[in-house]
Design an enzyme around this catalytic site. Sequence first.
Site, PDB file in Angstrom:
ATOM      1  N   PRO A 172      43.825  43.262  49.966  1.00 42.46           N
ATOM      2  CA  PRO A 172      43.250  44.229  50.916  1.00 42.46           C
ATOM      3  C   PRO A 172      44.232  44.620  52.022  1.00 42.46           C
ATOM      4  O   PRO A 172      44.027  45.616  52.694  1.00 42.46           O
ATOM      5  CB  PRO A 172      42.039  43.490  51.509  1.00 42.46           C
ATOM      6  CG  PRO A 172      41.741  42.381  50.561  1.00 42.46           C
ATOM      7  CD  PRO A 172      43.056  42.004  49.947  1.00 42.46           C
ATOM      8  N   GLU A 207      41.893  31.404  48.955  1.00 42.59           N
ATOM      9  CA  GLU A 207      41.839  32.209  50.184  1.00 42.59           C
ATOM     10  C   GLU A 207      43.036  33.136  50.305  1.00 42.59           C
ATOM     11  O   GLU A 207      43.044  34.058  51.110  1.00 42.59           O
ATOM     12  CB  GLU A 207      41.745  31.323  51.433  1.00 42.59           C
ATOM     13  CG  GLU A 207      40.509  30.443  51.495  1.00 42.59           C
ATOM     14  CD  GLU A 207      39.261  31.114  50.982  1.00 42.59           C
ATOM     15  OE1 GLU A 207      38.874  32.157  51.537  1.00 42.59           O
ATOM     16  OE2 GLU A 207      38.663  30.600  50.021  1.00 42.59           O
ATOM     17  N   ARG A 237      45.964  55.527  31.813  1.00 40.39           N
ATOM     18  CA  ARG A 237      45.432  56.791  31.319  1.00 40.39           C
ATOM     19  C   ARG A 237      46.359  57.964  31.613  1.00 40.39           C
ATOM     20  O   ARG A 237      46.201  59.045  31.039  1.00 40.39           O
ATOM     21  CB  ARG A 237      44.016  57.059  31.844  1.00 40.39           C
ATOM     22  CG  ARG A 237      43.900  57.191  33.332  1.00 40.39           C
ATOM     23  CD  ARG A 237      42.456  57.278  33.758  1.00 40.39           C
ATOM     24  NE  ARG A 237      41.827  58.535  33.342  1.00 40.39           N
ATOM     25  CZ  ARG A 237      42.065  59.699  33.911  1.00 40.39           C
ATOM     26  NH1 ARG A 237      42.902  59.804  34.917  1.00 40.39           N
ATOM     27  NH2 ARG A 237      41.461  60.794  33.481  1.00 40.39           N
ATOM     28  N   ASP A 242      41.674  66.633  35.641  1.00 40.00           N
ATOM     29  CA  ASP A 242      41.010  65.587  36.397  1.00 40.00           C
ATOM     30  C   ASP A 242      40.518  66.025  37.757  1.00 40.00           C
ATOM     31  O   ASP A 242      41.159  66.816  38.427  1.00 40.00           O
ATOM     32  CB  ASP A 242      41.994  64.454  36.695  1.00 40.00           C
ATOM     33  CG  ASP A 242      41.919  63.381  35.662  1.00 40.00           C
ATOM     34  OD1 ASP A 242      40.970  63.425  34.884  1.00 40.00           O
ATOM     35  OD2 ASP A 242      42.810  62.543  35.664  1.00 40.00           O
TER      36      ASP A 242
HETATM   37  N1  4GX Z   1      42.390  45.365  46.597  1.00 40.72           N
HETATM   38  N2  4GX Z   1      41.445  40.793  46.671  1.00 40.72           N
HETATM   39  C1  4GX Z   1      43.437  39.319  46.536  1.00 40.72           C
HETATM   40  C2  4GX Z   1      43.278  36.955  47.088  1.00 40.72           C
HETATM   41  C3  4GX Z   1      43.613  36.868  48.520  1.00 40.72           C
HETATM   42  C4  4GX Z   1      42.707  36.277  49.386  1.00 40.72           C
HETATM   43  C5  4GX Z   1      43.014  36.233  50.721  1.00 40.72           C
HETATM   44  C6  4GX Z   1      45.038  37.349  50.272  1.00 40.72           C
HETATM   45  C7  4GX Z   1      44.167  36.757  51.159  1.00 40.72           C
HETATM   46  C8  4GX Z   1      41.766  43.258  46.676  1.00 40.72           C
HETATM   47  C9  4GX Z   1      41.478  44.576  47.096  1.00 40.72           C
HETATM   48  C10 4GX Z   1      41.010  42.053  47.010  1.00 40.72           C
HETATM   49  C11 4GX Z   1      40.650  39.657  47.046  1.00 40.72           C
HETATM   50  C12 4GX Z   1      42.654  40.479  45.910  1.00 40.72           C
HETATM   51  C13 4GX Z   1      41.470  38.517  47.612  1.00 40.72           C
HETATM   52  N3  4GX Z   1      44.759  37.403  48.982  1.00 40.72           N
HETATM   53  N4  4GX Z   1      42.864  43.350  45.949  1.00 40.72           N
HETATM   54  N5  4GX Z   1      42.560  38.180  46.719  1.00 40.72           N
HETATM   55  N6  4GX Z   1      40.455  44.969  47.868  1.00 40.72           N
HETATM   56  O1  4GX Z   1      39.982  42.165  47.618  1.00 40.72           O
HETATM   57  O2  4GX Z   1      43.254  44.622  45.910  1.00 40.72           O
END
Ligand code: 4GX
Length: 251
Positions: free
Chosen positions: A87, A114, A152, A167
Site C-alpha cells: 500500500p 505485518e 492482457r 478498452d
Molecule cells: N496493493 N498488501 C503487502 C504485506 C505488508 C504488510 C505490511 C508491508 C507492510 C497491497 C495493496 C496490500 C497487504 C500487500 C500487506 N507489507 N499490495 N502486504 N493494497 O494491501 O499492493
Amino acid sequence: MRIDVVTLFPDMIQDGCRYGIPRIAQEKGLLQLGTWNPRDYSRNKHRNVDDRPYGGGPGMVMQVQPVAEAITAARAEGQGPVIYLSPQGRRLDQTAVRRFAELPHAILLAGRYEGIDERLITRHVDEECSIGDYVLSGGEPAALVWIDAVTRLLPGALGDEESALCDSFMDGLLDYPHYSRPEVVDDLAVPAVLTAGNHAEIARWRLKQSLGRTWRRRPDLLEQIDLNEEQQALLAEYIREQQTMESDGNP
Ligand code: 4GX
C-alpha cells in the site's frame, strides 16, 4: 514476458494464473511464470522466514536472508526490476500497466505477516506498487491483479487485438454501456441507436456515454485529460439531456 513471483504461497499464484487470459498467454508462450518460495531458502530447522519486530508490537516481520536469496534466484531468470506490492507504493493505473507490459521481465515480491524488513526494500526492491488504498492480508492477490492487467496487454494475448484498443481507460474514460440479445428485458429496451445500424451514430452515442459516465462518476479522471472539440460538444450534449430529464421529472 517472463514474470517471477517471490511468495510464501506459490500455489496461489500458479492456480490464479490457470484461468482466462493469463492461462491463454502461458499456453501461447507469451507469458512465462515462475514462483520462488523464501521458505526454500530458510536456514532454520523449522523453515521459519519471520521474526519478531525490533521495537516490539504485534505481528511478525519477514526476514532478510530467505527473501533476499529467493530474489537472487529469481534474478537469474532475467534483467527485470523487482517490484514490491504494498500500500506504500505508487498506485497502479492503466498508464503504469502499459509501461509494465513493455518489460521483458519482472520480479514481483508478495509479502505476508505485518511486513518485510525495510532493508530488503532498500537493497533489493526497485519499485513499490500499490493496487489501491485498502489493506490485503498478503501481497499475492495484488500480484495476481498486476499479472492479469499486464498480461492482457501482451501482443496476441487477447486474440482480438481491437479489444485492448477499445478498452475503458484507453482514452482515460470509463466504458460505455453494452447490450446483447434479447432486445427487451422486462421493460428495458436496448437503446434504439444500437439497433438502427448507423455506425457513425453508434460511435457517437458510445463516446457520449463514456464522457457522460466519466463526468458523473469519476470527475477526477476528466481533469486528467484534454477533451477535443467533438468530445466537449458531446459532453455538453449529455449534460444538457441530463438536465432536461431532471426538470421533466423522468428518471
Ligand atoms: N496493493 N498488501 C503487502 C504485506 C505488508 C504488510 C505490511 C508491508 C507492510 C497491497 C495493496 C496490500 C497487504 C500487500 C500487506 N507489507 N499490495 N502486504 N493494497 O494491501 O499492493
